[in-house]
Design a protein around this motif. Sequence first.
Motif: not given
Length: 400
Positions: A140-164
């Motif tokens: 997965x593109x690094x720019x989609x990992x561990x972002x503030x809308x899908x993680x909290x304090x570095x803990x991932x809460x999901x798997x990125x699907x895509x962006x637009x």
Amino acid sequence: MRLTRTSRAAAALGALLLASACGSSDTAGSTPGGSDFTPPKLSAQKTLGKGEGQVNLIAWAGYAEDGSNDPKVDWVSGFEKQTGCQVNTKTAGTSDEMVSLMKTGQYDAVSASGDASLRLIASGDAAPVNTKLVPNYKDVFAGLKNQQWNSVKGVPYGIPHGRGANLLMYNTKKVSPAPDSWSAVFDQAAAHRGKVTAYDSPIYIADAALYLMKSKPSLGIKDPYALDQKQFDAAVALLKAQNKNVGEYWSDYLKEVSAFKSGDSVVGTSWQVILNTAQAEKVPVKAVLPKEGATGWSDTWMLAAKAKHPNCAYKWMDWIISPKVNAQVAEYFGEAPSNAKACDETADKNHCATYHAADEAYWKNVHFWTTPIAQCIDGRKDATCVPYAKWVQAWTEIKG
């Protein structure tokens, strides 16, 4: 296929975040994950067991195609054959609907956008995910990992699907000179009165805030999703002024294509897939990422905290971001894939270039949808920001 992401009035759904806190959220290149937000204590699954035989999904239209809409578009059947997990999909038309459905406890995973993900985390309806159980996550593109809308304090809460990104589209024969600023739909909207179009959702308030962030720096807006009362009132006032120039608020992308084709709309918010579709139908339109930047969406497959079929859900998350499948979804829906290897699998070899899939510099100018909460997510400690429930109420007033 009718793709909608609009958010209907559902103030109660935003109320749970009135007291929630989240950290720095400059989505255009910030410290990933919330620094102050403390979600309910939940643990990620440690090992992957045998599939339970089925998985119940909540998804945007076009994300879990099984051939029933188009026999040539089917990536669900292959998953079912490979894993033995029967896919049951509930198509949702809004982020609020997704949040509501997740609360029923009947679903295992959801393709949540950023205006829903924090709500699901804060309410304890979404669980942390163990990315080691998703082999394709490594690509997965690094720019989609561990972002503030899908993680909290570095803990991932999901798997990125895509962006637009939400682009500014205009009719090249009716709008001249070619616009490079959102002023075309705000301060200069009167030039095309009745033919301006805007996205139909409370989250669109962030588009006005983004414009004000650049055009009125004295307001001190640092994040379009973190607005104190004064900043929020300014954005709402701008949208109320815009309203008299808007011919149509859209949520169905095919309706926007039709409006530009008929000439009822000549300038407004759009998506890359809308531009592509309109141009394919010989509509004289172009689109630009304005100089102020833009809002945008990044979808994440999130696991229900009380999932009855978690193993099948994990298998689905790995499948949907596998290179070939992620490429199919990205092309069908019209978005940038999340898996870098998907770019070698697209039928249109220019797809990833068109959608800026690997262009991280492009995405640094995109502020992805994030749930507005009372804690100012721009890092301010001496201010209270307007939460999502108030955005929903204001949107009704804006549209009259």
